[in-house]
Design an enzyme around this catalytic site. Structure first.
Site, PDB file in Angstrom:
ATOM      1  N   HIS A  24      -9.501  -0.115  -5.354  1.00  0.00           N
ATOM      2  CA  HIS A  24      -8.489  -0.772  -4.516  1.00  0.00           C
ATOM      3  C   HIS A  24      -7.120  -0.289  -4.956  1.00  0.00           C
ATOM      4  O   HIS A  24      -6.856  -0.165  -6.153  1.00  0.00           O
ATOM      5  CB  HIS A  24      -8.559  -2.300  -4.652  1.00  0.00           C
ATOM      6  N   HIS A  84     -15.175  -7.600   0.555  1.00  0.00           N
ATOM      7  CA  HIS A  84     -15.279  -9.030   0.274  1.00  0.00           C
ATOM      8  C   HIS A  84     -16.451  -9.703   0.984  1.00  0.00           C
ATOM      9  O   HIS A  84     -16.761 -10.861   0.682  1.00  0.00           O
ATOM     10  CB  HIS A  84     -13.951  -9.703   0.653  1.00  0.00           C
ATOM     11  N   SER A 108      -4.296  -1.961  -4.361  1.00  0.00           N
ATOM     12  CA  SER A 108      -3.583  -3.138  -4.881  1.00  0.00           C
ATOM     13  C   SER A 108      -4.425  -3.815  -5.970  1.00  0.00           C
ATOM     14  O   SER A 108      -5.625  -3.578  -6.076  1.00  0.00           O
ATOM     15  CB  SER A 108      -3.315  -4.129  -3.744  1.00  0.00           C
ATOM     16  N   ASP A 133     -25.929  -3.120   0.155  1.00  0.00           N
ATOM     17  CA  ASP A 133     -27.316  -2.647   0.174  1.00  0.00           C
ATOM     18  C   ASP A 133     -27.383  -1.129   0.265  1.00  0.00           C
ATOM     19  O   ASP A 133     -28.280  -0.512  -0.316  1.00  0.00           O
ATOM     20  CB  ASP A 133     -28.085  -3.279   1.343  1.00  0.00           C
ATOM     21  N   ASN A 172     -13.151   2.882  -1.366  1.00  0.00           N
ATOM     22  CA  ASN A 172     -12.258   1.765  -1.065  1.00  0.00           C
ATOM     23  C   ASN A 172     -12.743   1.199   0.262  1.00  0.00           C
ATOM     24  O   ASN A 172     -12.439   1.737   1.331  1.00  0.00           O
ATOM     25  CB  ASN A 172     -10.801   2.219  -0.956  1.00  0.00           C
ATOM     26  N   ARG A 229      -9.643 -12.272  -1.842  1.00  0.00           N
ATOM     27  CA  ARG A 229      -9.743 -10.893  -2.332  1.00  0.00           C
ATOM     28  C   ARG A 229     -10.307 -10.826  -3.749  1.00  0.00           C
ATOM     29  O   ARG A 229     -10.593  -9.745  -4.265  1.00  0.00           O
ATOM     30  CB  ARG A 229      -8.376 -10.207  -2.298  1.00  0.00           C
ATOM     31  N   TYR A 255       0.804  -1.235   0.000  1.00  0.00           N
ATOM     32  CA  TYR A 255       0.000   0.000   0.000  1.00  0.00           C
ATOM     33  C   TYR A 255       0.836   1.284   0.000  1.00  0.00           C
ATOM     34  O   TYR A 255       0.267   2.380   0.021  1.00  0.00           O
ATOM     35  CB  TYR A 255      -0.943  -0.004   1.212  1.00  0.00           C
TER      36      TYR A 255
END
Ligand code: DQA
Length: 139
Positions: A98, A78, A100, A85, A72, A109, A22
């Site tokens: 994301h 996940h 990555s 919702d 993000n 992931r 990151y």
């Protein structure tokens, strides 16, 4: 244009955790760069480790007149049906982001429960994923 950048769980640890994945910059530094990039626009930034707070922000984005959300959700991506919702409940478009490339990482992931209700997905470009997602609202 009014853009809302939301970061979910553990993104406050950016620059401290898993620097090889990151990067070394803090989330505040990244947000400052994003704000500079979108200097002609109104940008707001929100981070929370609490799923429900993210849902509330998404809900309130409608009344607050945002043109788009750059989200993000971190690991919530996940498995959070609540965030999914919330996204489906509002008419503000959301781009999933994301830093990555989640598809080149662990199998858990690879699955996102929010992609289906998002306008699009951008991953793998580090901090520039946020900028690419924000720019997508201008096309
Ligand atoms: C992440 C990827 C997620 O799988 C992970 O749980 C994160 C960050 C990313 O920005 O690459 O916390 O969303």
């Amino acid at each position: 244009m009014k853009l809302l950048f939301i970061n979910g769980v553990n993104l406050n640890m950016t620059g401290i955790r898993e620097k090889g994945v990151y990067g070394v910059q803090s989330l505040d530094d990244i947000n400052a760069e994003i704000a500079a990039h979108f200097k002609g626009d109104t940008c707001e930034f929100f981070q929370s480790n609490i799923e429900g707070e993210i849902c509330t922000q998404i809900q309130e984005s409608m009344q607050e007149g945002f043109d788009g959300i750059i989200l993000n959700a971190g690991a919530f991506t996940h498995y959070s049906y609540a965030i999914r919702d919330a996204i489906a409940s509002v008419n503000v478009p959301v781009v999933e982001v994301h830093m990555s490339n989640v598809h080149s990482r662990e199998e858990f992931r690879h699955k996102s429960v929010i992609s289906e209700v998002c306008k699009g997905v951008i991953c793998g470009f580090g901090k520039n994923s946020y900028i690419l997602a924000g720019e997508s609202f201008k096309l």
